[in-house]
Design an enzyme around this catalytic site. Structure first.
Site, PDB file in Angstrom:
ATOM      1  CB  CYS A  61      -1.000  -0.033   1.147  1.00 46.68           C
ATOM      2  SG  CYS A  61      -2.362   1.140   0.928  1.00 46.68           S
ATOM      3  CG  HIS A 164      -3.526  -3.689   2.965  1.00 42.36           C
ATOM      4  ND1 HIS A 164      -2.591  -3.230   3.864  1.00 42.36           N
ATOM      5  CD2 HIS A 164      -4.057  -2.596   2.380  1.00 42.36           C
ATOM      6  CE1 HIS A 164      -2.567  -1.903   3.823  1.00 42.36           C
ATOM      7  NE2 HIS A 164      -3.439  -1.498   2.918  1.00 42.36           N
ATOM      8  CD  GLU A 166      -1.199  -6.250   5.222  1.00 39.30           C
ATOM      9  OE1 GLU A 166      -1.440  -5.070   5.554  1.00 39.30           O
ATOM     10  OE2 GLU A 166      -0.825  -6.574   4.074  1.00 39.30           O
TER      11      GLU A 166
END
Length: 171
Positions: A61, A164, A166
């Protein structure tokens, strides 16, 4: 900083506040979010030193945006006002849900890794790469043409993704 980097195996450039348009020579637009000049300056130095050392880097990001700005690119400061699209580039919860697809560039390292031409990604950003730095290459774009992933050719691993990952990992 160089001594510190010499002790590291790689860098993870995380998400966060907006990247200042001063880094790519533009005045701020009204919808620009909070910027942190200290973080911007530090990350610009980190990215440039890591690139010179061919150190592994993963930008997520804001991290991909910082990579782009540090190496000579520019950003859309606010997608909704500067580059309107039918694709919503900032989703609400659940953050791990894929909300749009990205097309992987054939032959790119990301395409080689995943072996797919399209993947679904989540999205939580209002800034994005506008002009790509000459040293970088595009690895993925959204259907509206926005750059979603980049790499630094010739490096061991210097990738950036706008989404993202994660948040998308299985529980």
């Amino acid at each position: 900083l160089e001594d510190c980097l010499a002790r590291l195996d790689g860098l993870l450039m995380a998400g966060g506040n907006d990247v200042s348009p001063a880094l790519f020579g533009e005045p701020p637009v009204e919808a620009l979010g909070e910027v942190n000049p200290l973080r911007d300056g530090f990350e610009m130095r980190l990215v440039r030193l890591a690139a010179a050392r061919r150190m592994p880097v993963l930008g997520i990001c804001r991290g991909v945006q910082a990579m782009a700005a540090a190496l000579g690119g520019s950003l859309w400061q606010d997608l909704p006002s500067q580059r309107p699209s039918e694709i919503k580039h900032s989703q609400g919860k659940p953050y791990g849900a894929a909300t749009h697809s990205v097309e992987l560039v054939p032959g790119s390292p990301l395409h080689a890794l995943l072996g797919q031409s399209t993947i679904g990604v989540n999205t939580r950003h209002h800034q994005a790469i506008r002009e790509l730095a000459p040293s970088l290459a595009v690895m993925a774009t959204s259907p509206d043409g926005l750059i979603e992933s980049i790499c630094l050719p010739g490096s061991r691993f210097a990738w950036g993704v706008q989404w993202h990952p994660e948040h998308m990992a299985p529980d």
